[in-house]
Design an enzyme around this catalytic site. Sequence first.
Site, PDB file in Angstrom:
ATOM      1  N   MET A 160       0.177   3.088  15.397  1.00 18.72           N
ATOM      2  CA  MET A 160       0.366   1.587  14.644  1.00 18.72           C
ATOM      3  C   MET A 160       1.677   1.950  13.977  1.00 18.72           C
ATOM      4  SD  MET A 160      -3.350   1.076  12.836  1.00 18.72           S
ATOM      5  CE  MET A 160      -3.601   2.614  12.712  1.00 18.72           C
TER       6      MET A 160
ATOM      7  N   ASP B 122     -12.812  -4.880  21.926  1.00 22.45           N
ATOM      8  CA  ASP B 122     -11.398  -4.803  20.916  1.00 22.45           C
ATOM      9  C   ASP B 122     -10.433  -5.445  22.038  1.00 22.45           C
ATOM     10  OD1 ASP B 122     -12.239  -4.589  18.529  1.00 22.45           O
ATOM     11  OD2 ASP B 122     -11.628  -2.567  18.357  1.00 22.45           O
TER      12      ASP B 122
ATOM     13  N   LYS C 218      -8.305  -7.592  17.379  1.00 23.50           N
ATOM     14  CA  LYS C 218      -7.502  -7.774  16.327  1.00 23.50           C
ATOM     15  C   LYS C 218      -6.066  -7.605  16.632  1.00 23.50           C
ATOM     16  CE  LYS C 218     -10.602  -5.731  12.935  1.00 23.50           C
ATOM     17  NZ  LYS C 218     -10.829  -4.394  12.834  1.00 23.50           N
TER      18      LYS C 218
HETATM   19  C1  LIG Z   1      -6.044   0.540  15.767  1.00 26.23           C
HETATM   20  S1  LIG Z   1      -5.269   2.043  16.263  1.00 26.23           S
HETATM   21  C2  LIG Z   1      -6.879   2.509  17.284  1.00 26.23           C
HETATM   22  C3  LIG Z   1      -6.613   3.923  17.900  1.00 26.23           C
HETATM   23  C4  LIG Z   1      -7.769   4.182  18.827  1.00 26.23           C
HETATM   24  N1  LIG Z   1      -9.051   4.246  17.920  1.00 26.23           N
HETATM   25  C5  LIG Z   1      -7.528   5.584  19.309  1.00 26.23           C
HETATM   26  O1  LIG Z   1      -8.271   6.380  19.249  1.00 26.23           O
HETATM   27  O2  LIG Z   1      -6.541   5.759  20.174  1.00 26.23           O
HETATM   28  C6  LIG Z   1      -4.382   1.289  17.551  1.00 26.23           C
HETATM   29  C7  LIG Z   1      -2.955   2.219  17.739  1.00 26.23           C
HETATM   30  O3  LIG Z   1      -3.326   3.368  18.663  1.00 26.23           O
HETATM   31  C8  LIG Z   1      -2.076   3.487  19.459  1.00 26.23           C
HETATM   32  N2  LIG Z   1      -2.774   3.244  20.847  1.00 26.23           N
HETATM   33  C9  LIG Z   1      -3.703   3.097  21.382  1.00 26.23           C
HETATM   34  N3  LIG Z   1      -3.882   2.996  22.915  1.00 26.23           N
HETATM   35  C10 LIG Z   1      -2.679   3.188  22.934  1.00 26.23           C
HETATM   36  C11 LIG Z   1      -2.016   3.063  24.396  1.00 26.23           C
HETATM   37  N4  LIG Z   1      -2.685   3.149  25.604  1.00 26.23           N
HETATM   38  N5  LIG Z   1      -0.888   3.519  24.564  1.00 26.23           N
HETATM   39  C12 LIG Z   1      -0.046   3.641  23.519  1.00 26.23           C
HETATM   40  N6  LIG Z   1      -0.511   3.507  22.163  1.00 26.23           N
HETATM   41  C13 LIG Z   1      -1.903   3.319  22.176  1.00 26.23           C
HETATM   42  C14 LIG Z   1      -1.240   2.612  19.034  1.00 26.23           C
HETATM   43  O4  LIG Z   1      -0.443   3.035  18.240  1.00 26.23           O
HETATM   44  C15 LIG Z   1      -1.767   1.347  18.547  1.00 26.23           C
HETATM   45  O5  LIG Z   1      -1.197   0.845  17.451  1.00 26.23           O
END
Ligand SMILES: C[S@@+](CC[C@H](N)C(=O)[O-])C[C@H]1O[C@@H](n2cnc3c(N)ncnc32)[C@H](O)[C@@H]1O
Length: 260
Positions: A172, A36, A58
Amino acid sequence: MGMGRVALVGAGPGDPDLLTIKALRLLGEAEVVVFDRLVSPEVMALIPAGTQRVYAGKAMGDHALVQDEINDLLAGLARSGRRVVRLKGGDPLVFGRGSEEALHLARQGIPFEVVPGISSASGCASYAGIPLTHRGLATGVRCVTGHARDGEALRHDWKKLADPDATLVFYMGLSSLPAIARELMAAGLAAETPAAAIENGTTFRQRRVLGTLSGLPAAVVAAGLGAPTLIIIGRVVELAQALDWFTTEPVTAIAAEAVR
Ligand SMILES: C[S@@+](CC[C@H](N)C(=O)[O-])C[C@H]1O[C@@H](n2cnc3c(N)ncnc32)[C@H](O)[C@@H]1O
């Protein structure tokens, strides 16, 4: 040719040292890695050079593959006998659609396993110096999506979310932050409730913006934060200065007086 298998693997929030030992082992054994957009370059660098990589990422409005195509791709690769790692940011089963992919594989009778990863709520909070719970400040934590379908309003029970004794984590939530703040305040959460936005959490690119519920949307725009950003709202954010151990850039302490 025998049936292959798919491992749905959590890559964690970015810092490659946060990968599990199992994730690292499976990456070393995989023939194909389907990854991803959120998987950090530092984690991607751990994939052996000869391993096939397929981008399925995505971004908002830019879907390299739609979900059905990803499901079919994983099933097809496994049917052709390949050892597949489906590598997803954070934890595959937290706002990651990993469960939809697992359901598709289960229905097709394709062997799969799930390797949890550190979700961004846990990773970003730790690296931002914010405990998700703290005695006297938060008795619980709720992880919520901030993603609304195009043009639609977020559908949450805001009265239930507006709990001063709990921590709220919005995944998100960057583009809907003004609506989130407005709805929570309308539902009774105090405007001066401490709030934080963390961009690229756990990586050397991490930036934090600390402020209050009412001030955070403007502070985030002023700091120019982009994706991926996690939003944390609640009194635990008060501790972010005292517990800061990681900040690599000066803290953008707009309205910092509110989170002393
Ligand atoms: C589609 S979700 C996926 C979440 C992922 N499966 C998890 O457990 O963290 C994507 C969101 O996760 C958050 N996110 C993921 N990695 C991040 C990071 N390194 N720093 C800040 N926000 C993060 C953000 O809010 C982003 O919009």
